[in-house]
Design an enzyme around this catalytic site. Sequence first.
Site, short mmCIF file in Angstrom:
data_model
loop_
_atom_site.label_atom_id
_atom_site.label_comp_id
_atom_site.label_asym_id
_atom_site.label_seq_id
_atom_site.Cartn_x
_atom_site.Cartn_y
_atom_site.Cartn_z
N HIS A 193 0.80 -1.23 0.00
CA HIS A 193 0.00 0.00 0.00
C HIS A 193 0.83 1.27 0.00
CE1 HIS A 193 0.93 -0.08 4.30
NE2 HIS A 193 0.66 1.20 4.30
C1 UD1 Z 1 -1.78 5.93 5.48
C2 UD1 Z 1 -0.45 6.41 6.02
C3 UD1 Z 1 0.57 5.29 5.96
C4 UD1 Z 1 0.05 4.04 6.65
C5 UD1 Z 1 -1.32 3.68 6.10
C6 UD1 Z 1 -1.91 2.54 6.90
C7 UD1 Z 1 -0.07 8.78 5.59
C8 UD1 Z 1 0.68 9.78 4.80
N1 UD1 Z 1 0.06 7.51 5.22
O1 UD1 Z 1 -1.58 5.61 4.12
O2 UD1 Z 1 1.75 5.69 6.62
O3 UD1 Z 1 0.95 3.01 6.39
O4 UD1 Z 1 -2.21 4.80 6.21
O5 UD1 Z 1 -2.85 1.83 6.17
O6 UD1 Z 1 -0.74 9.14 6.52
N2 UD1 Z 1 -8.99 5.14 1.16
C9 UD1 Z 1 -10.25 4.58 1.10
N3 UD1 Z 1 -10.88 4.29 2.26
C10 UD1 Z 1 -10.34 4.52 3.49
C11 UD1 Z 1 -9.06 5.09 3.55
C12 UD1 Z 1 -8.40 5.40 2.37
O7 UD1 Z 1 -10.79 4.35 0.01
O8 UD1 Z 1 -10.98 4.22 4.51
C13 UD1 Z 1 -8.29 5.42 -0.09
C14 UD1 Z 1 -8.53 6.82 -0.63
O9 UD1 Z 1 -8.56 6.76 -2.02
C15 UD1 Z 1 -7.29 7.57 -0.17
C16 UD1 Z 1 -6.23 6.48 -0.26
O10 UD1 Z 1 -6.87 5.29 0.12
O11 UD1 Z 1 -6.98 8.67 -0.97
C17 UD1 Z 1 -5.02 6.72 0.64
O12 UD1 Z 1 -5.45 6.89 2.00
P1 UD1 Z 1 -4.55 7.76 3.01
O13 UD1 Z 1 -5.12 7.70 4.36
O14 UD1 Z 1 -4.30 9.11 2.43
O15 UD1 Z 1 -3.14 7.05 2.97
P2 UD1 Z 1 -2.79 5.51 3.15
O16 UD1 Z 1 -2.24 5.02 1.88
O17 UD1 Z 1 -3.93 4.79 3.75
N1 UDP Z 2 -3.98 -5.38 8.66
C1 UDP Z 2 -5.26 -5.91 8.78
N2 UDP Z 2 -5.93 -6.23 7.65
C2 UDP Z 2 -5.40 -6.08 6.40
C3 UDP Z 2 -4.09 -5.56 6.30
C4 UDP Z 2 -3.41 -5.21 7.45
O1 UDP Z 2 -5.77 -6.08 9.89
O2 UDP Z 2 -6.08 -6.40 5.41
C5 UDP Z 2 -3.26 -5.01 9.89
C6 UDP Z 2 -1.92 -5.68 10.04
O3 UDP Z 2 -2.06 -6.95 10.65
C7 UDP Z 2 -1.18 -4.68 10.91
C8 UDP Z 2 -1.72 -3.35 10.44
O4 UDP Z 2 -2.96 -3.63 9.82
O5 UDP Z 2 -1.52 -4.86 12.27
C9 UDP Z 2 -0.76 -2.74 9.47
O6 UDP Z 2 -1.37 -1.68 8.84
P1 UDP Z 2 -0.90 -1.15 7.42
O7 UDP Z 2 -0.16 -2.20 6.69
O8 UDP Z 2 -2.10 -0.56 6.77
O9 UDP Z 2 0.02 0.08 7.80
P2 UDP Z 2 1.56 0.26 8.23
O10 UDP Z 2 1.84 -0.68 9.34
O11 UDP Z 2 2.39 0.00 7.03
O12 UDP Z 2 1.64 1.68 8.62
#
Ligand code: UD1
Ligand code: UDP
Length: 374
Positions: free
Chosen positions: A203
């Site tokens: 992601h």
């Molecule tokens: C964010 C964090 C990242 C973390 C990740 C965990 C930042 C800059 N990044 O990345 O460090 O690893 O969360 O998962 O804060 N979206 C949906 N539904 C949701 C949430 C997001 O559709 O509930 C989609 C939207 O298109 C959005 C995109 O995902 O624009 C990215 O979401 P965003 O929260 O900006 O960043 P993450 O990639 O989730």
């Molecule tokens: N996770 C989850 N379901 C998923 C993917 C990840 O419950 O489909 C959990 C995973 O086990 C871990 C956390 O989400 O505890 C990690 O989140 P993510 O990979 O989104 O973010 P990061 O750790 O890279 O910031």
Amino acid sequence: MKIISVVGARPEFIQAAPLSRELRKHHQELLVHTGQHYDYLMSQTFFDELRIPAPDYNLEVGSGSHGRQTAEILSRMEEVLLKEKPDLVIVRGDTNSTLAGALAASKLHIPAAHVEAGERSFDRRMPEEINRLVADRLSDLLFCVSHAALGHLAAEGITSGVHWVGDVMLDAMHANRPIAREKSKVLEQLQLVKGAYALVTVHRAANTDDPQRLAKIVSALNAVDETVIFPAHPRTRKALADLGLEFKPHVRLIEPVGYFDMMILEENARLIATDSGGVQREAYFMRVPCLTLRDETEWVETAQAGWNLLVGVEPEQVLAAWRSFTPPADQPPIFGDGNASRKIAGILDAGPVRFAPDGRRNGIITTKEPGVSQ
Ligand code: UD1
Ligand code: UDP
């Protein structure tokens, strides 16, 4: 103390669960959900499964550009902080919610604590790296997961208010793994045989927003000769669709899964390949070999221990490692003993966090005097 805990993204909910339980023994905790993640499978499912208290505030910021999302959280958080006047704000990790939470608190002279402080990739193109650098600079208490983090903070001149406590994600895993084993039916639902599939998550912006890198990941996964389970983050699903990238039938792209199902998928996988920080650590906790689909990692100790291999995204490199990677038998306990939340709460129980009289950052004083707050 009156503490405001800020959460907004999936890993922050998971980390909040064990810490909330400890904090609420001796403190008043209010939970602020920024609304950064909002889909049921990215947010509410974790509150339900991990029995996280319902947020006292939901700022409902939703998705947006970095500037807009951070600014919206900052502005809405400021209103909450002015109203609630907490003694401490706790932020965690490296998301835009982390950055905005730390900034809102410090602008209002409210002490801030950063859980998972000091991690560095040294790549400032990563949005998370900027968020961590700023959150650490602004925080008065810094709780580190890894020993490497202590060194990074010291190298940046941040030495006061720093505590190594281990990983609250390990606390969460210990508390929930037995429940997951009882409740999760994911292996049956997906008709998986234990140890006969690989689990993949991707992601990171560096992978999803770069068409060439994403295409290389797809090509590598299409070339492996085992079942691959790929719970896709919404941003990844969108990027794959936009680019028209498709997987062969052995790569099963599924919706994001809940925490219980994720733990069961992780612990029974033969191999995990990921760009997630949390999943790299969980692979280590569960003693599952991990390939990291990035060019660097914050979790260098897992790589040094031989359990995590940085493979990048070049298909030949990924495939060679996929077939041959075998970690050693030993595993040092680099993330602590699963009592990080208790350690954090113990430090906070010592008394209110106060600024040094001259207002210096990180010049915190803790005191046992009753009724003293900043
Ligand atoms: C964010 C964090 C990242 C973390 C990740 C965990 C930042 C800059 N990044 O990345 O460090 O690893 O969360 O998962 O804060 N979206 C949906 N539904 C949701 C949430 C997001 O559709 O509930 C989609 C939207 O298109 C959005 C995109 O995902 O624009 C990215 O979401 P965003 O929260 O900006 O960043 P993450 O990639 O989730
Ligand atoms: N996770 C989850 N379901 C998923 C993917 C990840 O419950 O489909 C959990 C995973 O086990 C871990 C956390 O989400 O505890 C990690 O989140 P993510 O990979 O989104 O973010 P990061 O750790 O890279 O910031």
